[in-house]
Design an enzyme around this catalytic site. Sequence first.
Site, PDB file in Angstrom:
ATOM      1  CB  SER A  86      32.335  53.433  25.156  1.00  0.00           C
ATOM      2  OG  SER A  86      32.381  53.733  23.806  1.00  0.00           O
ATOM      3  CD  GLU A 117      39.322  59.420  36.420  1.00  0.00           C
ATOM      4  OE1 GLU A 117      38.660  58.439  36.035  1.00  0.00           O
ATOM      5  OE2 GLU A 117      38.833  60.538  36.601  1.00  0.00           O
ATOM      6  CE  LYS A 119      39.150  51.677  29.222  1.00  0.00           C
ATOM      7  NZ  LYS A 119      38.484  50.401  29.505  1.00  0.00           N
ATOM      8  CG  ASP A 121      39.959  44.660  32.636  1.00  0.00           C
ATOM      9  OD1 ASP A 121      38.904  44.887  32.023  1.00  0.00           O
ATOM     10  OD2 ASP A 121      40.805  43.827  32.266  1.00  0.00           O
ATOM     11  CE1 TYR A 231      33.430  56.039  34.734  1.00  0.00           C
ATOM     12  CE2 TYR A 231      34.500  54.213  35.870  1.00  0.00           C
ATOM     13  CZ  TYR A 231      33.655  54.682  34.885  1.00  0.00           C
ATOM     14  OH  TYR A 231      33.026  53.807  34.053  1.00  0.00           O
ATOM     15  CE  LYS A 319      41.588  48.549  26.298  1.00  0.00           C
ATOM     16  NZ  LYS A 319      40.368  48.619  25.501  1.00  0.00           N
ATOM     17  CB  CYS A 413      50.348   6.935  17.592  1.00  0.00           C
ATOM     18  SG  CYS A 413      51.471   8.097  16.819  1.00  0.00           S
ATOM     19  CB  CYS A 416      53.075   5.119  13.789  1.00  0.00           C
ATOM     20  SG  CYS A 416      52.937   4.775  15.550  1.00  0.00           S
ATOM     21  CB  CYS A 431      53.204   7.065  20.152  1.00  0.00           C
ATOM     22  SG  CYS A 431      53.572   5.813  18.922  1.00  0.00           S
ATOM     23  CB  CYS A 436      56.309   6.571  16.627  1.00  0.00           C
ATOM     24  SG  CYS A 436      55.144   7.779  15.970  1.00  0.00           S
TER      25      CYS A 436
HETATM   26  S1  IVH Z   1      35.201  57.331  31.823  1.00  0.00           S
HETATM   27  C1  IVH Z   1      32.551  59.458  29.132  1.00  0.00           C
HETATM   28  N1  IVH Z   1      36.916  56.461  33.610  1.00  0.00           N
HETATM   29  O1  IVH Z   1      36.055  51.996  30.470  1.00  0.00           O
HETATM   30  C2  IVH Z   1      33.639  58.672  29.736  1.00  0.00           C
HETATM   31  N2  IVH Z   1      35.790  54.876  32.258  1.00  0.00           N
HETATM   32  O2  IVH Z   1      35.359  52.232  27.242  1.00  0.00           O
HETATM   33  C3  IVH Z   1      33.259  57.270  29.953  1.00  0.00           C
HETATM   34  N3  IVH Z   1      36.368  52.550  32.747  1.00  0.00           N
HETATM   35  O3  IVH Z   1      32.676  51.590  29.911  1.00  0.00           O
HETATM   36  C4  IVH Z   1      34.084  56.472  30.798  1.00  0.00           C
HETATM   37  N4  IVH Z   1      37.778  52.983  34.384  1.00  0.00           N
HETATM   38  O4  IVH Z   1      33.504  50.945  32.157  1.00  0.00           O
HETATM   39  C5  IVH Z   1      36.048  56.130  32.638  1.00  0.00           C
HETATM   40  N5  IVH Z   1      38.442  55.812  35.235  1.00  0.00           N
HETATM   41  C6  IVH Z   1      37.571  55.494  34.281  1.00  0.00           C
HETATM   42  C7  IVH Z   1      37.320  54.156  33.922  1.00  0.00           C
HETATM   43  C8  IVH Z   1      36.428  53.885  32.888  1.00  0.00           C
HETATM   44  C9  IVH Z   1      37.184  52.037  33.668  1.00  0.00           C
HETATM   45  C10 IVH Z   1      35.595  51.772  31.760  1.00  0.00           C
HETATM   46  C11 IVH Z   1      34.135  52.104  31.733  1.00  0.00           C
HETATM   47  C12 IVH Z   1      33.770  52.340  30.300  1.00  0.00           C
HETATM   48  C13 IVH Z   1      34.986  51.901  29.576  1.00  0.00           C
HETATM   49  C14 IVH Z   1      35.260  52.846  28.437  1.00  0.00           C
END
Ligand code: IVH
Length: 677
Positions: A86, A117, A119, A121, A231, A319, A413, A416, A431, A436
């Site tokens: 992660s 890149e 991230k 969701d 990715y 984030k 109520c 009251c 009420c 009240c």
């Molecule tokens: S790289 C070793 N790139 O974010 C690197 N993760 O907490 C591992 N995620 O579980 C992740 N967009 O699901 C990477 N462009 C991106 C991402 C990405 C979303 C998510 C992924 C991972 C979590 C990291």
Amino acid sequence: MVPSTLAEAAVMAKDLRQQINHHNHCYYVLDNPEITDAIYDKLVRQLIELEKAFPELITADSPTQRVGAAPAAGFERVTHLTPLKSLSNAFSREELMAFDSRVKSGLGVDNIEYVVEHKIDGLAINLTYEKGILARGATRGDGIEGEDVTANIRTIRSVPLRLIAKDFEIPELLEVRGEVYMPRQAFERLNRERKEKDEPPLANPRNAAAGSLRQLDPQATANRALDVFIYGIGVSGNIKFDTHAEMLRYLATLGFKVNPHYQVFGSIVEVIDYCESWSDKRNELPYDIDGLVIKVNNMAYQQALGATAKDPRWAIAYKFPAEQATTVVEDIFVGVGRTGALTPTAILRPVRLAGSVISRATLHNEDYIQEKDIRVGDTVIIHKAGEVIPEVIAVVKEKRTGKEKPFVMPGICPECGSSAVRKPGEAAHKCINPSCPALRREGLIHFVSRDAMNIEGLGPAVITTLLDAGLLNDAADFYKLTVEDLVKLERMGQKSAQNLVDAIDKSKQAGLARVLFGLGIRYVGVKAAGIIARHFGTIDAVMRASLDELMKLDEIGGKIAESVVGYFTSTDNLELVERLKQFRVRMTEDKPTNQGEQLFAGLTFVLTGTLVGMTRAEATDLIESLGGKVSGSVSKKTSYVVVGAEAGSKLEKARQLGVAVLTEEQFKDLAQSNLHH
Ligand code: IVH
């Protein structure tokens, strides 16, 4: 035209599959179709016919085979070939700078290139290709083991079932990582459909994507318009890359959908600027991102930095502040508001959200609770955007144990004990008791509140004590209070009593707009009160105003106008105004003088961030009283943006457009300069 021999059919099937795969890639991955839907459908129909006539020709990677049968006994657990790590998180510039320092000192290198890149969701997935054919798709699970969701992954059109060979050699075994997500539009459509079927809405696209990928019936997943961005690579055979960006380009050549917004930067400062630029722009994207991922571009450097037990040292997630959080409803409390409406509030296990700790969320009314099926004990997702009160947006049904208690709106109520009834066509139980104590108390609290008479030291607790002591009946009674009355109360010393009396006395000068707002006339908010006060100038003129006269004003509609006229037909209310007058509470407002003489005439202001010395309403009052306008969004027409603490996107926008920016101090000086003219 079905061929007669198997050999002929095989050639034809191969050709059709190649064509369909190509157009699939153009449509779903590149978002750039080369043929019409009708022609595409015709190709698919031809292949289906052919496969019907020669079933022995059906292959697993045939584009007709995306939706298959459900796995017999739920999802099997599978071990990833290489673990999915992660990311550690950064929430500020400083944390990104610290990451940069760690990377540099770890490598002993001064110049580092980063790839940034989106991230996405959604949820992480791991895809395994054997000889270029999709063999398995798995969820991330704990990073070591996940669930085999191959049948469902196959239904995602942008996931290639067979890789494009082209100039590159495809390794025997290839493992790629990416994020499955639900585009916003698909999410909104899904929730509209759920609403029609009386099903509770899903909280956000991420939960919707996760739920969709874990459907036992692949047809159900196929109906859910999921998409994917790839990715990264796990196992890659012998293929080596110099940089991460090069790897992304390679993935795209194989036919994977790679997010196009990645960018390479030569310094962390540029990285930070790029990250911040997305905090606003992200709302325009067709999918949700919860931040950006910053990765060291050089693969040899990535290797050298390695990883901790959990996270790689060569990457970090920046984030955005979370606008949603998950917590537990510990209780549901019913309060009575100023209008007599019973309002249920969820008492929550405290949780951090958008920079503060939240322990309550509004549940609005009975319908809201029923529609979302919120019960005491439920795990819920709460949401807070900007300055709004947090709301419970959805229940995490999977967390139910069966011990949760459904909520029943009380028929009486809680304040009251009179009946609380819900009239047809209304959302709230109210009420029925006009006297009240809750109504009176809430009305009084409103009267002294910051945007109304702004009497400092008169919080809800003091008001409750005054009511209990029989010293208050209506708002005018505040002005009768003496130091002698107050010192008799518990926890009230001579000094605070004197301060309170002084504050009450001072509020007499607050002016008509604040009095009008403070009276608590239904639908009359700060803004409407200001508009009415400035137009009519005196309370007597307001009391005489007809519906038509009121409705002629900018931004005053029928609902507000009727409410104002209605308010001043009640003898109680007329009496209250009369008594306020006797106490010399000022109920006039300076009408705008000749526009040309006004300092802010023709100017438009935008307020952003937290002001320290005044509320937004006060700042708005000030601007409007000087003939200026206040707008919610920055454009080229904006004259000034006034920035308080933690100003965000609007400040950014002002800079982009070259709009003048004022600090709170500068703004005050500017407004003050009028007084010295
Ligand atoms: S790289 C070793 N790139 O974010 C690197 N993760 O907490 C591992 N995620 O579980 C992740 N967009 O699901 C990477 N462009 C991106 C991402 C990405 C979303 C998510 C992924 C991972 C979590 C990291």
